[in-house]
Scaffold this motif. Sequence first.
Motif, PDB file in Angstrom:
ATOM      1  N   SER A  25       0.848  -1.194   0.000  1.00  0.00           N
ATOM      2  CA  SER A  25       0.000   0.000   0.000  1.00  0.00           C
ATOM      3  C   SER A  25       0.878   1.236   0.000  1.00  0.00           C
ATOM      4  CB  SER A  25      -0.915   0.023   1.232  1.00  0.00           C
ATOM      5  OG  SER A  25      -0.139   0.114   2.418  1.00  0.00           O
ATOM      6  N   CYS A  33      -5.184   0.021   4.748  1.00  0.00           N
ATOM      7  CA  CYS A  33      -4.780  -1.342   4.401  1.00  0.00           C
ATOM      8  C   CYS A  33      -4.766  -2.222   5.637  1.00  0.00           C
ATOM      9  CB  CYS A  33      -3.409  -1.302   3.735  1.00  0.00           C
ATOM     10  SG  CYS A  33      -2.663  -2.921   3.434  1.00  0.00           S
ATOM     11  N   PRO A  64      -7.923  -4.506  -2.543  1.00  0.00           N
ATOM     12  CA  PRO A  64      -7.092  -3.729  -3.466  1.00  0.00           C
ATOM     13  C   PRO A  64      -5.626  -3.715  -3.064  1.00  0.00           C
ATOM     14  CG  PRO A  64      -8.273  -2.258  -2.007  1.00  0.00           C
ATOM     15  CD  PRO A  64      -8.786  -3.634  -1.718  1.00  0.00           C
ATOM     16  N   ARG A 155      -7.439  -8.378 -10.725  1.00  0.00           N
ATOM     17  CA  ARG A 155      -7.625  -6.922 -10.600  1.00  0.00           C
ATOM     18  C   ARG A 155      -8.532  -6.338 -11.692  1.00  0.00           C
ATOM     19  NH1 ARG A 155      -4.533  -5.395  -6.507  1.00  0.00           N
ATOM     20  NH2 ARG A 155      -2.525  -6.377  -6.103  1.00  0.00           N
ATOM     21  N   LEU A 158      -9.870  -2.657 -11.511  1.00  0.00           N
ATOM     22  CA  LEU A 158      -9.142  -1.464 -11.949  1.00  0.00           C
ATOM     23  C   LEU A 158      -9.878  -0.737 -13.086  1.00  0.00           C
ATOM     24  CD1 LEU A 158      -5.443  -2.741 -11.839  1.00  0.00           C
ATOM     25  CD2 LEU A 158      -6.511  -1.056 -10.326  1.00  0.00           C
ATOM     26  N   LYS A 161     -11.950   2.525 -12.479  1.00  0.00           N
ATOM     27  CA  LYS A 161     -11.379   3.876 -12.393  1.00  0.00           C
ATOM     28  C   LYS A 161     -11.920   4.785 -13.498  1.00  0.00           C
ATOM     29  CE  LYS A 161      -6.911   2.716 -10.278  1.00  0.00           C
ATOM     30  NZ  LYS A 161      -5.439   2.798 -10.467  1.00  0.00           N
ATOM     31  N   SER A 173     -11.730   4.097  -6.527  1.00  0.00           N
ATOM     32  CA  SER A 173     -12.168   2.697  -6.574  1.00  0.00           C
ATOM     33  C   SER A 173     -11.452   1.872  -5.514  1.00  0.00           C
ATOM     34  CB  SER A 173     -11.892   2.111  -7.961  1.00  0.00           C
ATOM     35  OG  SER A 173     -12.610   2.804  -8.952  1.00  0.00           O
ATOM     36  N   ARG A 174     -10.178   2.151  -5.302  1.00  0.00           N
ATOM     37  CA  ARG A 174      -9.397   1.395  -4.327  1.00  0.00           C
ATOM     38  C   ARG A 174      -9.923   1.616  -2.913  1.00  0.00           C
ATOM     39  NH1 ARG A 174      -5.215   3.304  -5.773  1.00  0.00           N
ATOM     40  NH2 ARG A 174      -4.868   4.929  -4.227  1.00  0.00           N
ATOM     41  N   ARG A 177     -13.452   0.120  -2.475  1.00  0.00           N
ATOM     42  CA  ARG A 177     -13.409  -1.342  -2.352  1.00  0.00           C
ATOM     43  C   ARG A 177     -12.983  -1.745  -0.941  1.00  0.00           C
ATOM     44  NH1 ARG A 177     -13.890  -4.891  -6.393  1.00  0.00           N
ATOM     45  NH2 ARG A 177     -13.136  -7.014  -6.129  1.00  0.00           N
ATOM     46  N   GLU A 204     -18.247  -1.331  -6.397  1.00  0.00           N
ATOM     47  CA  GLU A 204     -17.284  -2.272  -5.812  1.00  0.00           C
ATOM     48  C   GLU A 204     -18.011  -3.416  -5.102  1.00  0.00           C
ATOM     49  OE1 GLU A 204     -14.218  -2.104  -6.719  1.00  0.00           O
ATOM     50  OE2 GLU A 204     -14.774  -0.243  -7.747  1.00  0.00           O
TER      51      GLU A 204
END
Length: 323
Positions: A25, A33, A64, A155, A158, A161, A173-174, A177, A204
Motif C-alpha cells: 500500500s 490497508c 485492493p 484486478r 481497476l 477507475k 475505486s481502491r 473497495r 465495488e
Amino acid sequence: MPEDVINAAHPLDAVACKFIYTFASHESERELCRLELTELLKQVPQAGSDWVCSDRLVDPDRSPFVSARMDVLWTGRTAEEIACYAAGISLGESTFKVVCLKAGEPLSYEEQRSLERLVGGSIRGKAEMKSPDVKFGLMLADGAWTFGRLEEPERAWLAHKRKPQNYSTGLSSRVARALVNISAPETAGTQIDPCCGMGNVLIEALSMGMDIRGCDINPLAVRGARANLRHYGHSDKIVSLGDMNDLSGHFDAAVLDLPYNVCSVFPPEEKRRMLSSLRRMADRAVIVSTEPLWEFLPAAGWNVIDMVTTRKGSFVRDIWLCQ
C-alpha cells in the motif's frame, strides 16, 4: 490438477498457518490497508511487514492491497529441504511455474531466480513461464521457508477507475473497495450506502457479488450513479432519490460518506441526525468524514471499533468502523 497429487507428496511439515497473504500500500493508505486486512483475515498485520498469516480463505481479488495468496503446503528450515519436498510433486501433463515472492526477507534478483530453479527443478512436470496451469510460491520470512500453491488477483476492478461520471473529490475505486470489505468482511448479508454519490461504493460491492442498495438526496448524483451502474452492467434500480433520514428498512452493514464541508457549512445538528438515522437502519457501519466525530458517534448510539485516516494531497479523510 487433482489436489491430492500435491498433498500426497509428503506429510505436511509443522505449518504455522493455512494461508499467507502478501500486500502493498501507499504510505497515505497504510492505515486503511491495515484495517481492511484485519477485518478480512481476522489477523492484524505486523507493523512494517508486507505479509500476514491467516486461517481464513479469502479471494485475493477482494482486497485492493493484496498481491498474492499462498495456500501453504510445507515449511522448512532451508530451501533445499523445500526442494526435497517438491520432488514428491508429480503434475503429469500440467505445466507449472515457481515464483519466489518479494515479500518477507529481501533477496537479490539472482537469489530469487536461483531458488526458483532449485525448487522448480525438483518438480515432475513441464515448466512454463508465461501461462502455467499451476503456480507455486516460495518465501523466506522469520528465518523459515514456506512453499505452497499461489493465487494472484486479476484486478478486474481497476477498470472501475474509468467511470463515465465522477466527482473530483469522490472516493477512489481502491478506497471504496476497501471500505466495502471493512463494512462486510463476509459477502453475505445486506448493505446500504445512503449517500451514494456517483455509486463508487455500490459498484465495488456489486463486483464482489454483494447485496447493496444506494440512495442520495442530490438528483445529479443519482443520475450519475445510475449511468455508472449501467456502464458496468448492473441494474440502476438499486439507487433511489431521497433523504437518508426518511429511509426505512434494516441492513446488516452500511457505508456512509458524509457530505464534505467544501461549498457550505455542514451543520452539527444535521450530522447528528444522519448518524442517528444510520444507527437505526444498520448494525455495523463504516463512516467517512473530513471532520472529527468523537463526540457525535457515541451520542448517536455507535461504538467505535477503530479509526484510521487516508490522505490525498492535503485532503484528509477519517474512516470510522462502528457497531
